[in-house]
Motif scaffolding. Sequence first.
Motif, PDB file in Angstrom:
ATOM      1  N   PRO A 297       0.804  -1.224   0.000  1.00 35.67           N
ATOM      2  CA  PRO A 297       0.000   0.000   0.000  1.00 35.67           C
ATOM      3  C   PRO A 297       0.841   1.280   0.000  1.00 35.67           C
ATOM      4  CG  PRO A 297      -0.936  -1.599   1.515  1.00 35.67           C
ATOM      5  CD  PRO A 297       0.385  -2.150   1.079  1.00 35.67           C
ATOM      6  N   ASP A 298       1.997   1.244   0.700  1.00 37.27           N
ATOM      7  CA  ASP A 298       2.905   2.400   0.674  1.00 37.27           C
ATOM      8  C   ASP A 298       3.334   2.698  -0.755  1.00 37.27           C
ATOM      9  OD1 ASP A 298       2.884   2.641   3.455  1.00 37.27           O
ATOM     10  OD2 ASP A 298       4.656   1.356   3.687  1.00 37.27           O
ATOM     11  N   ILE A 299       3.710   1.642  -1.476  1.00 38.65           N
ATOM     12  CA  ILE A 299       4.193   1.795  -2.843  1.00 38.65           C
ATOM     13  C   ILE A 299       3.084   2.307  -3.754  1.00 38.65           C
ATOM     14  CG2 ILE A 299       5.151   0.568  -4.830  1.00 38.65           C
ATOM     15  CD1 ILE A 299       6.452  -1.370  -2.762  1.00 38.65           C
ATOM     16  N   VAL A 300       1.888   1.762  -3.592  1.00 43.43           N
ATOM     17  CA  VAL A 300       0.740   2.230  -4.382  1.00 43.43           C
ATOM     18  C   VAL A 300       0.529   3.725  -4.166  1.00 43.43           C
ATOM     19  CG1 VAL A 300      -1.772   2.096  -4.619  1.00 43.43           C
ATOM     20  CG2 VAL A 300      -0.414  -0.007  -4.463  1.00 43.43           C
ATOM     21  N   ARG A 301       0.573   4.147  -2.912  1.00 43.00           N
ATOM     22  CA  ARG A 301       0.330   5.549  -2.576  1.00 43.00           C
ATOM     23  C   ARG A 301       1.433   6.460  -3.117  1.00 43.00           C
ATOM     24  NH1 ARG A 301       0.701   5.021   2.244  1.00 43.00           N
ATOM     25  NH2 ARG A 301       2.628   6.111   2.754  1.00 43.00           N
ATOM     26  N   LYS A 302       2.681   6.054  -2.948  1.00 43.54           N
ATOM     27  CA  LYS A 302       3.805   6.906  -3.344  1.00 43.54           C
ATOM     28  C   LYS A 302       3.971   6.997  -4.858  1.00 43.54           C
ATOM     29  CE  LYS A 302       6.530   6.079   0.867  1.00 43.54           C
ATOM     30  NZ  LYS A 302       6.812   7.476   1.260  1.00 43.54           N
ATOM     31  N   LEU A 303       3.725   5.905  -5.565  1.00 46.66           N
ATOM     32  CA  LEU A 303       3.948   5.895  -7.013  1.00 46.66           C
ATOM     33  C   LEU A 303       2.669   6.035  -7.829  1.00 46.66           C
ATOM     34  CD1 LEU A 303       6.694   3.117  -7.371  1.00 46.66           C
ATOM     35  CD2 LEU A 303       6.978   5.596  -7.190  1.00 46.66           C
TER      36      LEU A 303
END
Length: 257
Positions: free
Chosen positions: A28-34
């Motif tokens: 989820p962090d990656i989805v949000r950041k990218l």
Amino acid sequence: MGRLVPAVTRALDILELFLDGDGTLSAPDIVRKLQLPRTTVHELVTTLAARKYIVPMPGQPGRYRLGVRPYQLGARYSEQLDLAAEGQQVARTVAETCDETVHVAILEDTDVIYIAKVDSTHAVRMVSAAGRRLPAHCTSVGKMLLASLPEPELTARIPDSARLVAMTPNSITDPGALREALAEIRERGLAVENRESNPDVSCVAAPVRDRTGQVVAALSISVPMIRWSEERRAELEQLAVKGAAELSEHLGHRSMA
């Protein structure tokens, strides 16, 4: 240049996210950041984990950290580094910007050895050569490198009883005065030489760091006094810092600024 492959670009974007924060991320962090689709991120994370570029965090389900593969690639890169060659490349870029003589030097005992040099195109310029050795306390690169030493090591190399040679009337010859100058350099992160090794030349220098953060060299810009001024000094200090940072990056150093 050929076409960039989107999937590879996204995978590399994910890996570079681990350079920030505490070095751990969830999908989820990656989805949000990218701003990528969750399905795409899941597939990329699964692939990177299968190839050991990232690994699950023990006791933290769904979170990942960098795996062994990036370390192995970085180690191989470090093995192939040539400080002199990298220094020459960066010195050339700096010299093209300011059209002054640029050096990269390392410290050996109480001397500096110039390992890279690019000349100014001006008729009046500093005369020197790669491989030349000079007393460190008389040069901007040398003072920068001495200032980077731990205090016990500095004292071992230059004790209070040391006799420091003078290359010009401006050379520092008293160990106590040198220590005061080095303390100021340490605080500023920059060194200036005021006609201390050559009566007609002043220099500025900045530290070069390796991937561990250790100062391993210094980059200097040398200017004949006919082109020296406080305004010019300030410009060259900024350029020396930028050049030293670029060389440090070539050596694997990552600034935390």
